[in-house]
Design an enzyme around this catalytic site. Structure first.
Site, PDB file in Angstrom:
ATOM      1  N   ASN A 205       0.855  -1.189   0.000  1.00  0.00           N
ATOM      2  CA  ASN A 205       0.000   0.000   0.000  1.00  0.00           C
ATOM      3  C   ASN A 205       0.892   1.240   0.000  1.00  0.00           C
ATOM      4  O   ASN A 205       1.942   1.254   0.630  1.00  0.00           O
ATOM      5  CB  ASN A 205      -0.906   0.046   1.234  1.00  0.00           C
ATOM      6  CG  ASN A 205      -1.916   1.180   1.123  1.00  0.00           C
ATOM      7  OD1 ASN A 205      -2.814   1.119   0.299  1.00  0.00           O
ATOM      8  ND2 ASN A 205      -1.752   2.215   1.918  1.00  0.00           N
ATOM      9  N   TYR A 209       0.212  10.186   4.023  1.00  0.00           N
ATOM     10  CA  TYR A 209      -0.157  10.472   5.407  1.00  0.00           C
ATOM     11  C   TYR A 209       0.896  11.412   5.969  1.00  0.00           C
ATOM     12  O   TYR A 209       2.087  11.090   5.942  1.00  0.00           O
ATOM     13  CB  TYR A 209      -0.179   9.192   6.249  1.00  0.00           C
ATOM     14  CG  TYR A 209      -0.800   7.976   5.576  1.00  0.00           C
ATOM     15  CD1 TYR A 209      -2.142   7.983   5.190  1.00  0.00           C
ATOM     16  CD2 TYR A 209      -0.049   6.836   5.332  1.00  0.00           C
ATOM     17  CE1 TYR A 209      -2.715   6.864   4.577  1.00  0.00           C
ATOM     18  CE2 TYR A 209      -0.611   5.716   4.725  1.00  0.00           C
ATOM     19  CZ  TYR A 209      -1.942   5.733   4.348  1.00  0.00           C
ATOM     20  OH  TYR A 209      -2.487   4.628   3.741  1.00  0.00           O
ATOM     21  N   ARG A 210       0.461  12.533   6.511  1.00  0.00           N
ATOM     22  CA  ARG A 210       1.424  13.506   7.034  1.00  0.00           C
ATOM     23  C   ARG A 210       2.243  12.893   8.165  1.00  0.00           C
ATOM     24  O   ARG A 210       1.768  11.987   8.878  1.00  0.00           O
ATOM     25  CB  ARG A 210       0.696  14.749   7.523  1.00  0.00           C
ATOM     26  CG  ARG A 210      -0.051  14.501   8.815  1.00  0.00           C
ATOM     27  CD  ARG A 210      -0.636  15.798   9.361  1.00  0.00           C
ATOM     28  NE  ARG A 210      -1.225  15.594  10.651  1.00  0.00           N
ATOM     29  CZ  ARG A 210      -2.502  15.858  10.947  1.00  0.00           C
ATOM     30  NH1 ARG A 210      -3.329  16.333  10.032  1.00  0.00           N
ATOM     31  NH2 ARG A 210      -2.958  15.657  12.168  1.00  0.00           N
ATOM     32  N   TRP A 223      -1.635   7.928   9.796  1.00  0.00           N
ATOM     33  CA  TRP A 223      -2.570   7.172   8.953  1.00  0.00           C
ATOM     34  C   TRP A 223      -3.856   7.020   9.729  1.00  0.00           C
ATOM     35  O   TRP A 223      -3.898   6.504  10.840  1.00  0.00           O
ATOM     36  CB  TRP A 223      -1.988   5.860   8.428  1.00  0.00           C
ATOM     37  CG  TRP A 223      -1.341   4.893   9.360  1.00  0.00           C
ATOM     38  CD1 TRP A 223      -1.757   4.516  10.605  1.00  0.00           C
ATOM     39  CD2 TRP A 223      -0.137   4.145   9.086  1.00  0.00           C
ATOM     40  NE1 TRP A 223      -0.898   3.589  11.116  1.00  0.00           N
ATOM     41  CE2 TRP A 223       0.095   3.332  10.210  1.00  0.00           C
ATOM     42  CE3 TRP A 223       0.741   4.067   8.000  1.00  0.00           C
ATOM     43  CZ2 TRP A 223       1.184   2.460  10.288  1.00  0.00           C
ATOM     44  CZ3 TRP A 223       1.810   3.202   8.083  1.00  0.00           C
ATOM     45  CH2 TRP A 223       2.027   2.413   9.211  1.00  0.00           C
ATOM     46  N   GLY A 228      -5.285   2.565   4.317  1.00  0.00           N
ATOM     47  CA  GLY A 228      -4.528   1.342   4.045  1.00  0.00           C
ATOM     48  C   GLY A 228      -3.409   1.075   5.041  1.00  0.00           C
ATOM     49  O   GLY A 228      -3.246  -0.058   5.518  1.00  0.00           O
ATOM     50  N   GLU A 270      -0.873   1.177  -5.170  1.00  0.00           N
ATOM     51  CA  GLU A 270      -0.943   2.482  -5.839  1.00  0.00           C
ATOM     52  C   GLU A 270       0.156   2.638  -6.892  1.00  0.00           C
ATOM     53  O   GLU A 270       0.039   3.466  -7.796  1.00  0.00           O
ATOM     54  CB  GLU A 270      -0.855   3.622  -4.820  1.00  0.00           C
ATOM     55  CG  GLU A 270      -2.169   3.938  -4.099  1.00  0.00           C
ATOM     56  CD  GLU A 270      -2.534   2.968  -2.984  1.00  0.00           C
ATOM     57  OE1 GLU A 270      -1.714   2.096  -2.647  1.00  0.00           O
ATOM     58  OE2 GLU A 270      -3.659   3.084  -2.452  1.00  0.00           O
ATOM     59  N   ASP A 319      -5.156  22.115   9.069  1.00  0.00           N
ATOM     60  CA  ASP A 319      -5.447  21.085   8.068  1.00  0.00           C
ATOM     61  C   ASP A 319      -6.202  21.614   6.850  1.00  0.00           C
ATOM     62  O   ASP A 319      -6.589  22.782   6.802  1.00  0.00           O
ATOM     63  CB  ASP A 319      -6.236  19.951   8.747  1.00  0.00           C
ATOM     64  CG  ASP A 319      -5.733  18.590   8.319  1.00  0.00           C
ATOM     65  OD1 ASP A 319      -5.523  18.400   7.099  1.00  0.00           O
ATOM     66  OD2 ASP A 319      -5.551  17.727   9.188  1.00  0.00           O
TER      67      ASP A 319
END
Ligand SMILES: Cc1cc2nc3c(=O)[nH]c(=O)nc-3n(C[C@H](O)[C@H](O)[C@H](O)COP(=O)(O)O)c2cc1C
Ligand SMILES: [Mn+2]
Length: 518
Positions: A205, A209-210, A223, A228, A270, A319
Site C-alpha cells: 500500500n 499520510y502527514r 494514517w 490502508g 498504488e 489542516d
C-alpha cells in the site's frame, strides 16, 4: 457524458506534452505522454512554461513559506505558480511548494494537457463492450496486455534515491521540514508516499499520510483509521508483529507522489496506478534497512518501522479543512535509515482554508474515479466535490433517473463505495444539471426539494478530520434528492418546465441587437 472541469486557466492553450523520455504510447498509457525521471525534470518543465518562480532570498521554514505559498495559491491566476525556495535558512536543500496547485500544473504532472483526459482514457480501457472486427478485439486485448505490463513495478539494482545513504546516524534534522501554521504541534512532512506491506500476503500500500517530526529519528504517523496503512498496522498487531516496516518516499516522479493520495481499494498497489499514469513501470530499489522497495527516482527516502503497540500525541495541525485538526494519539515511526539523491529537492504542500493545492490533487481523483463509479452506478452522469466541501463534506452527483427511489439508491451505493463512505452530504440532481456550476446547483436544489420528502439522514463513518460529529469517526450524514419529481416518484402534481425563449425570438433579437442601441 462528463463535462470538462473548469480549469480556471487557459488549458486550451496548453501545448500537447512535449519532450519524451521514452515509455509506452497510445491507449494503454494513462497519462504517459512522458515520464519524469526526477522531480527536477518536472521543475524544469514548469520553469520553461513560465509556471515556476525561484525565490533566492533567505526564507524561514517556519511559517514564512506557508504565508508566501498561501498568498500565491489564492492570488490572481498569473501569480499562482509553483515556488522553488532555494535558500531556506539552515538547510542545504531547496523546498518546492504549490507544484500541483492548478488544474494545468496537476495535469502536466501526470503527463496530460487536461485532467478530464485521464478519466476518458480509463473509460476507454474499461469499456466492456468491444465493438468492431476480430482484429479490433485483438488490438484491444493487446492494449490491455500492454497496460498490464506497464503497470507492474519493476525491480532495478541502483536508484538515484540511494546516491547518499545514512544508516548509522540518520537524522531528520537535515530535511527542511516546514512548520506550517502557528498552532501546529511541530514541523510536518506533508507530501510523502508512505509504503507498507500487509503482513502475510505482502501486498503493498502507498498512502499520503502527514508525518510530524518529533525529533531526529521519530515521526508521528498520521494514517487515519480508515486508511490502508492503518489496516496493515492492525494486521501486524493481530499476528503479534512488534514492528511493521515503513518506507517514506519524498519527491521523484510527481505521478508517484500523486498516486499515494489515490483512494484505491485496499490491497491494490498504488504503484500500479502510477505505472498506468506514466505508461511505464515504476522502477523500484530495495531499501537499505527494511524489507521494502522504494521508487528509485525519489529525492529522499526515510526508512523505519512502526510498533503497532505504540502511540503518541500527534498534532494539532492546520489542516485542509481550514481548521486545526486536534491533537490525538497516533502511531509512531522510528527511523532506521535516510537515503537521498546528491542534490535533492524537498517538495511540500501547504494545506489550510480552501482552495489550496490539495483541491487539485483531489480533482484528479474525482475525474479519474468517475468512470469507475459509472461502472457500478451506470445512471451517474457526473460528480463534483467542490473546494468548499473539502472532498467529503459535499458531493454533488447528477443522474439519469428511470425508476422510483433511484436517487436514494445512488446515495446508499456511494456511501458503500471506498472512501466515499466518508461523504457527509450528497446532493443528487438531474442529468441536465451542470454539477460544476454551483450557482445552478443551488438554484435547482432549492427549487426542486421538498425538505420533508426528499431528505434522508443516516449515521455512519465520517472523516477522522470531521470536528462536528459527537464522537470521532462516526456521525450523521445527509442525502438530498433534488431531481425533478413525477409519477415515478408518486408525485401527482404536474412539474413545471424550465423557462426558455423560443429559438425564433432568440435569433431575431440576436440579429437586431445593435439596432437596440447596445
Ligand atoms: C496533501 C494530502 C495530505 C493528506 N494527509 C493525510 C493524513 O495525514 N492522513 C490520512 O489518513 N490521509 C491523508 N490524506 C488522504 C490520503 O492520502 C488518501 O485518503 C489516500 O487514499 C490514502 O491512501 P490509502 O487509500 O492507500 O490509505 C492526505 C491527502 C493529501 C492530498
Ligand atoms: Mn491504498
Amino acid at each position: 457524458m462528463a463535462r470538462r472541469v473548469d480549469a480556471h486557466e487557459g488549458l486550451d492553450d496548453v501545448p500537447v506534452f512535449p519532450p519524451s523520455t521514452g515509455g509506452l504510447r497510445g491507449p494503454e498509457a494513462g497519462g504517459g505522454e512522458t515520464v519524469y525521471s526526477s522531480l527536477r525534470e518536472f521543475v524544469t518543465l514548469l520553469e520553461e512554461r513560465g509556471r515556476l518562480r525561484r525565490i533566492t532570498v533567505p526564507v524561514s521554514a517556519e511559517l514564512e513559506i506557508t504565508e508566501i505559498t498561501d498568498r500565491v495559491s489564492k492570488g490572481p491566476q498569473e501569480q499562482n505558480v509553483a515556488l522553488l525556495f532555494e535558500n531556506v535558512t539552515g538547510y542545504a536543500m531547496p523546498v518546492l511548494t504549490n507544484a500541483f496547485g492548478s488544474a494545468e500544473r496537476m495535469a502536466w504532472a501526470l503527463g496530460v494537457s487536461e485532467l478530464d483526459e485521464l478519466g476518458q482514457r480509463l473509460q476507454g480501457l474499461i469499456s466492456l463492450d468491444m465493438p468492431g472486427s476480430f482484429a479490433d478485439k485483438l488490438r484491444k486485448a493487446g492494449d490491455l496486455f500492454g497496460t498490464f505490463r506497464a503497470t507492474q513495478p519493476h525491480r532495478v539494482k541502483h536508484g538515484a534515491c540511494q546516491e547518499v545513504v545514512e544508516t548509522t546516524h540518520p537524522s531528520l534534522a537535515e530535511l527542511p521540514v516546514l512548520k506550517c501554521w502557528p498552532a501546529d504541534g511541530g514541523p510536518y512532512i506533508t507530501l510523502p508516499a508512505v509504503i507498507t506491506r500487509r503482513p502475510g500476503s505482502g501486498k503493498r500500500n502507498v498512502g499520503m499520510y502527514r508525518l510530524q517530526v518529533f525529533d531526529e529519528t521519530t515521526l508521528g504517523m498520521h494514517w487515519q483509521i480508515h486508511k490502508g496503512g492503518a489496516e496493515h498496522q492492525e494486521a501486524a498487531r493481530e499476528v503479534g508483529l512488534e514492528r511493521i516496516p515503513v518506507a517514506v518516499a519524498i519527491g521523484g516522479d510527481p505521478a508517484i507522489t500523486w498516486s499515494a493520495s489515490a483512494p484505491l481499494p485496499s490491497d491494490i498497489d498504488e504503484l500500479l496506478l502510477a505505472g498506468w499514469l506514466r505508461g511505464r513501470p515504476v522502477d523500484l530499489v530495495p531499501c537499505v534497512s527494511q524489507p521494502l522497495e522504494v521508487p528509485a527516482d525519489a529525492d529522499i527516502v526515510i526508512e523505519g518501522y512502526v510498533d503497532p503497540g505504540e502511540r503518541r500525541i500527534e498534532g494539532p495541525f492546520g489542516d485542509h479543512t481550514g481548521y486545526y485538526s486536534l491533537a490525538d494519539e497516533y502511531p509512531v515511526m522510528h527511523v532506521t535509515a535516510i537515503t537521498r539523491r546528491e542534490s535533492p529537492i524537498y517538495p511540500a504542500t501547504l494545506v489550510g482554508r480552501p482552495p489550496m493545492e490539495d483541491y487539485w490533487m483531489g480533482k484528479v481523483t474525482e475525474r479519474l474515479f468517475l468512470p469507475l463509479i459509472r461502472m457500478v452506478q451506470s445512471e451517474v452522469v457526473d460528480v463534483n466535490m467542490p473546494a468548499e466541501g473539502v472532498f467529503h463534506n459535499l458531493v454533488i452527483v447528477s443522474i439519469k433517473k428511470r425508476y422510483p427511489g433511484q436517487a436514494r439508491k445512488v446515495m446508499y451505493g456511494l456511501w458503500g463505495m471506498g472512501l466515499m463512505m466518508l461523504s457527509k452530504a450528497f446532493l443528487i440532481v438531474d442529468a441536465d444539471v451542470d454539477v460544476h456550476d454551483l450557482s445552478e446547483v443551488a438554484w435547482r436544489v432549492s427549487n426542486n426539494v421538498d425538505w420533508r420528502r426528499d431528505v434522508v439522514i443516516v449515521d455512519g463513518p465520517v472523516d477522522a478530520l470531521d470536528h462536528a460529529s459527537d464522537r470521532p469517526n462516526y456521525g450523521g450524514k445527509i442525502g438530498v434528492d433534488a431531481t425533478r419529481k413525477g409519477p415515478l416518484d408518486g408525485h401527482d402534481r404536474p412539474w413545471p418546465d424550465d423557462i426558455e425563449m423560443s429559438a425564433e425570438i432568440q435569433a431575431l433579437v440576436t440579429g437586431r441587437w445593435a439596432e437596440y442601441g447596445f
